[in-house]
Design a protein around this motif. Structure first.
Motif, PDB file in Angstrom:
ATOM      1  N   UNK A 460       0.849  -1.191   0.000  1.00  0.00           N
ATOM      2  CA  UNK A 460       0.000   0.000   0.000  1.00  0.00           C
ATOM      3  C   UNK A 460       0.887   1.244   0.000  1.00  0.00           C
ATOM      4  N   UNK A 461       0.680   2.084  -1.002  1.00  0.00           N
ATOM      5  CA  UNK A 461       1.491   3.291  -1.094  1.00  0.00           C
ATOM      6  C   UNK A 461       1.035   4.286  -0.029  1.00  0.00           C
ATOM      7  N   UNK A 462       1.966   4.827   0.730  1.00  0.00           N
ATOM      8  CA  UNK A 462       1.568   5.852   1.705  1.00  0.00           C
ATOM      9  C   UNK A 462       2.715   6.838   1.930  1.00  0.00           C
ATOM     10  N   UNK A 486      -2.974   5.446  -0.114  1.00  0.00           N
ATOM     11  CA  UNK A 486      -3.809   5.358  -1.311  1.00  0.00           C
ATOM     12  C   UNK A 486      -3.743   3.956  -1.897  1.00  0.00           C
ATOM     13  N   UNK A 487      -4.657   3.671  -2.765  1.00  0.00           N
ATOM     14  CA  UNK A 487      -4.667   2.359  -3.418  1.00  0.00           C
ATOM     15  C   UNK A 487      -4.741   2.571  -4.925  1.00  0.00           C
ATOM     16  N   UNK A 497      -7.028   8.152  -3.044  1.00  0.00           N
ATOM     17  CA  UNK A 497      -6.668   8.348  -1.636  1.00  0.00           C
ATOM     18  C   UNK A 497      -7.647   7.609  -0.724  1.00  0.00           C
ATOM     19  N   UNK A 498      -7.105   6.859   0.214  1.00  0.00           N
ATOM     20  CA  UNK A 498      -7.944   6.127   1.174  1.00  0.00           C
ATOM     21  C   UNK A 498      -8.073   6.888   2.478  1.00  0.00           C
ATOM     22  N   UNK A 499      -7.056   7.702   2.763  1.00  0.00           N
ATOM     23  CA  UNK A 499      -7.047   8.424   4.023  1.00  0.00           C
ATOM     24  C   UNK A 499      -5.996   9.522   3.934  1.00  0.00           C
ATOM     25  N   UNK A 538      -4.522   2.592   7.914  1.00  0.00           N
ATOM     26  CA  UNK A 538      -4.426   2.560   6.443  1.00  0.00           C
ATOM     27  C   UNK A 538      -4.625   1.134   5.918  1.00  0.00           C
ATOM     28  N   UNK A 539      -3.994   0.171   6.595  1.00  0.00           N
ATOM     29  CA  UNK A 539      -4.166  -1.225   6.154  1.00  0.00           C
ATOM     30  C   UNK A 539      -5.639  -1.619   6.260  1.00  0.00           C
ATOM     31  N   UNK A 540      -6.269  -1.228   7.360  1.00  0.00           N
ATOM     32  CA  UNK A 540      -7.689  -1.559   7.562  1.00  0.00           C
ATOM     33  C   UNK A 540      -8.564  -0.937   6.481  1.00  0.00           C
ATOM     34  N   UNK A 541      -8.326   0.324   6.182  1.00  0.00           N
ATOM     35  CA  UNK A 541      -9.153   0.987   5.160  1.00  0.00           C
ATOM     36  C   UNK A 541      -8.887   0.388   3.783  1.00  0.00           C
ATOM     37  N   UNK A 542      -7.633   0.010   3.522  1.00  0.00           N
ATOM     38  CA  UNK A 542      -7.319  -0.638   2.243  1.00  0.00           C
ATOM     39  C   UNK A 542      -8.101  -1.956   2.135  1.00  0.00           C
ATOM     40  N   UNK A 543      -8.127  -2.698   3.244  1.00  0.00           N
ATOM     41  CA  UNK A 543      -8.857  -3.974   3.210  1.00  0.00           C
ATOM     42  C   UNK A 543     -10.363  -3.745   3.128  1.00  0.00           C
ATOM     43  N   UNK A 544     -10.851  -2.702   3.782  1.00  0.00           N
ATOM     44  CA  UNK A 544     -12.274  -2.340   3.636  1.00  0.00           C
ATOM     45  C   UNK A 544     -12.595  -2.052   2.172  1.00  0.00           C
ATOM     46  N   UNK A 545     -11.606  -1.517   1.460  1.00  0.00           N
ATOM     47  CA  UNK A 545     -11.871  -1.163   0.059  1.00  0.00           C
ATOM     48  C   UNK A 545     -11.825  -2.391  -0.849  1.00  0.00           C
ATOM     49  N   UNK A 546     -11.267  -3.492  -0.338  1.00  0.00           N
ATOM     50  CA  UNK A 546     -11.162  -4.707  -1.162  1.00  0.00           C
ATOM     51  C   UNK A 546     -12.315  -5.675  -0.887  1.00  0.00           C
ATOM     52  N   UNK A 547     -12.775  -5.730   0.348  1.00  0.00           N
ATOM     53  CA  UNK A 547     -13.881  -6.614   0.698  1.00  0.00           C
ATOM     54  C   UNK A 547     -14.740  -5.894   1.710  1.00  0.00           C
TER      55      UNK A 547
END
Ligand code: CTP
Length: 692
Positions: A460-462, A486-487, A497-499, A538-547
């Protein structure tokens, strides 16, 4: 892209040597360090002074400095370089390189070279076409060197033909491609077949077809650009190898193609079979030219091997196989039959009935069919179709990763850039800042934050940008931190941007070479606690965005840190002290009333943005539906800061999404919600309404 790359440029005695000056200039402009080596005869065509001025380094040509006696170490150059280019390469130098005749510094350096070598021949057309030159080039290819084939055009001899050295811009492009190893297919080995096959009748006649090889070559190019190691098995085509890193095997008949493909497939992760393989070959192949008689003549044909089916039969678990189907009738059902019969993972259907599809043209219209269904694509250039196909392959690989994910870690989750802005505290000891930046980069990027396997391209790019507001020699810092994650958006080069959040007034102490330690249950270091908090968020939001709600485990960890930090006494953690600090940010995300916002993460990114490459309109509509979820979250807790924060870091994206697309009612609906949640950004929201 070439910044910091060390390039040895070998120049030989050809009239094209004058182009080497431009090549040096382009390389230097890209940030590369260039060491020029000239053969003695090259100096007849361009002066060393020109090249040393452009490269900023003395040009090497002799083994020894005649005056000082110092030795020019070809061995050291071989180790120093990230790549060697020989341009222009004369027939003589190519011959010496192929035969190991090390009678000048250029060839000795070549023989010591550990890095990839690119060779750009330049010579007269007859010299180029001579079997001796061609054999020497084949020998260089077999050493793994990349031959940048000369272009057609007017030559120094005023004859027209193949032999002109490729233009410096294109040589730089090929070099860039060589270094471009990251991408969705990084680390994958892929076989591509392309072009027609020729089935010999006698020494001068064959049975063939109209395939130009363009589609297969475009796919090989895209795979290579996506970071794959590509073997391109090509039938007789008139196309140059499209990417410097591609290993090309030229064949003629179906049986040769079968042998070369079976051999390559064993070591490959996937194969895309685009070749238009002749299904039959003459049973007899005459040794001598068949003479005309007055009789009619019949050629008996026998079946050729079906390469796709034979690879399908030996395919291992985890290997992927894709084919093409060219149909004139009952296209979908015929293609599905082929998918099953040949044991393919997906099949690309093109119908000759479609205008602009098929052989020789530069466009194609395809439908990609796999077990999960059929996706129809509009008419596009073959390069764009190739991108769609490669994106499909990358997605199947991603699904395999999820299926077979081992629990060992290969790459870490976060790919962070850390920067420290110290302009406010100039005049103090600066070593501490450099050391801290390195320590933070290491801490964020190398730590194992989850138990999952992240491939390099999935990281995850941050960004963590610290502005140091205060520092004193006892190691106490006061900082602001801008943190952003971001993803990538599927099928595009855009990241969403995720956050993004500015965290002010962070206090911590750090002395050079302190170890950065972090213990989730026993927080005693405010700096690592803050970093770990954002890492999990960030990891949590990235995973929220995947599932949907997929990131709960990691968002809960962030919440846990915020809870445990209550006793730290550091600012930003306190529950109830502000509606806009670390504690409230995570507490809001995890609050049941805010669940619509978390569900939105999935719908917005996965079902919306990620599908826009296929159908921009449909993707945007999904995103418009997400606005209702945003509104719902806001209605549930109007005072929560994170809905407003969300509209802030997505602001440019919203403006881009709706400014030129979407109906008036759709725009008004979106703007109404955004203006209610975040009236302070009314300028941006107005922009959505103002355009078209
Ligand atoms: N193919 C192959 N070897 C063959 C024939 C086809 O590898 N001898 C591959 C092609 O590269 C393509 C796919 O199989 O990916 C389908 O090719 P196509 O010619 O459409 O299918 P065939 O099996 O030959 O069926 P038909 O010609 O009867 O439609």
């Amino acid at each position: 892209m070439l910044k910091g790359k060390k390039i040895v440029l070998g120049i030989t005695g050809s009239i094209a040597a004058y182009k080497a000056a431009l090549l040096v200039r382009l390389l230097v402009k890209e940030g590369a360090e260039v060491q020029v080596i000239m053969t003695p005869s090259a100096k007849e065509f361009i002066t060393p002074l020109t090249l040393s001025t452009l490269s900023g380094r003395a040009v090497l040509s002799e083994f020894f400095h005649s005056e000082s006696g110092a030795w020019n170490s070809h061995v050291e150059l071989g180790l120093w370089a990230d790549a060697m280019i020989v341009a222009p390469a004369t027939a003589a130098t190519i011959g010496k390189m192929a035969g190991g005749i090390a009678d000048n510094l250029l060839v000795t350096t070549y023989l010591s070279m550990k890095a990839p070598v690119l060779v750009a021949p330049a010579m007269d057309l007859d010299m180029y076409a001579h079997p001796s030159t061609q054999r020497n080039l084949d020998i260089l290819r077999s050493y793994g060197n990349h031959i940048i084939e000369p272009a057609e055009g007017e030559l120094a001899s005023h004859l027209k033909g193949k032999g002109r050295m490729e233009e410096p811009q294109n040589i730089v492009e090929r070099l860039r491609e060589l270094f471009f190893v990251k991408g969705p297919l990084a680390g994958k080995k892929i076989l591509v077949t392309a072009g027609p096959t020729y089935e010999k009748i006698d020494p001068v006649r064959f049975i063939g077809n109209y395939s130009s090889g363009k589609m297969g070559f475009a796919i090989a190019h895209e795979c290579a650009r996506a970071g794959a190691e590509v073997t391109l098995v090509a039938g007789p085509v008139a196309l140059p190898t499209p990417h410097a890193s591609i290993k090309r095997v030229d064949v003629e008949s179906a049986r040769q193609m079968h042998a070369a493909s079976s051999e390559a497939f064993r070591a490959c992760d996937a194969a895309i079979l685009c070749a238009a393989v002749a299904d039959y070959r003459p049973s007899q192949q005459a040794d001598k030219k068949i003479k005309r008689t007055d009789e009619n003549m019949t050629i008996e044909l026998e079946a050729n091997p079906d390469i796709a089916a034979s690879l399908g039969a030996v395919k291992r678990e985890g290997q992927l196989l894709a084919g093409f189907a060219l149909e004139t009738n009952d296209a979908l059902s015929n293609a599905r039959l082929k998918l099953k019969k040949k044991n393919l993972d997906f099949i690309v259907l093109n119908s000759l009935e479609d205008k602009g599809a098929g052989f020789a043209v530069d466009t194609n219209k395809v439908t990609i069919i796999d077990d999960s269904g059929a996706t129809e694509y509009p008419l596009k250039s073959k390069a764009a179709v190739a991108r769609d196909i490669v994106a499909h392959l990358a997605r199947l690989f991603m699904m395999l990763v999820l299926l077979f994910a081992p629990l060992t870690i290969e790459a870490q989750e976060l790919n962070a850039t850390v920067s420290l802005n110290t302009s406010k505290v100039q005049g103090t000891n600066t070593e501490v800042f450099t050391v801290l930046k390195d320590a933070l980069t290491e801490f964020i990027n190398n730590r194992r934050w989850t138990e999952y396997t992240y491939e390099e391209y999935e990281r995850i790019a941050c960004n963590f940008t610290f502005v140091v507001d205060g520092y004193s020699d006892d190691g106490s810092f006061t900082c602001s931190l801008m943190v952003q994650g971001s993803r990538p958006v599927f099928g595009s080069t855009y990241s969403s941007t995720l956050f993004k959040y500015e965290d002010k007034g962070i206090k911590f102490t750090y002395q050079p070479y302190d170890r950065l330690e972090f213990n989730e249950d026993n927080l005693d270091n405010n700096l690592t606690a803050v970093i770990a908090f954002y890492a999990y968020l960030i990891i949590g939001l990235d995973m929220d965005s995947m599932g949907e709600l997929g990131g709960s485990e990691f968002l809960n960890r962030a919440l846990n840190i915020a809870n445990n930090a209550q006793n730290l006494g550091d600012s930003g953690w306190r529950a109830g002290s502000s509606n806009n600090n670390r504690y409230t940010v995570i507490d809001d995300y995890m609050n049941g009333a805010m669940e619509p916002l978390r569900r939105l993460y999935y719908k917005y990114h996965r079902l919306g943005l990620d599908t826009m490459f296929k159908d921009a309109e449909a993707g945007r509509k999904v995103i418009t539906e997400c606005m209702t979820m945003l509104q719902e979250a806001y209605n549930n807790r109007p005072l929560a800061y994170i809905t407003k924060l969300f509209t802030e870091y997505k602001q440019d994206e919203f403006v881009n999404l709706y400014s030129f697309e979407g109906g008036a009612a759709e725009k008004q609906g979106v703007v109404k919600i955004l203006s209610e949640i975040n009236p302070s950004q009314s300028d941006a929201w107005d922009r959505i309404l103002r355009t078209r």
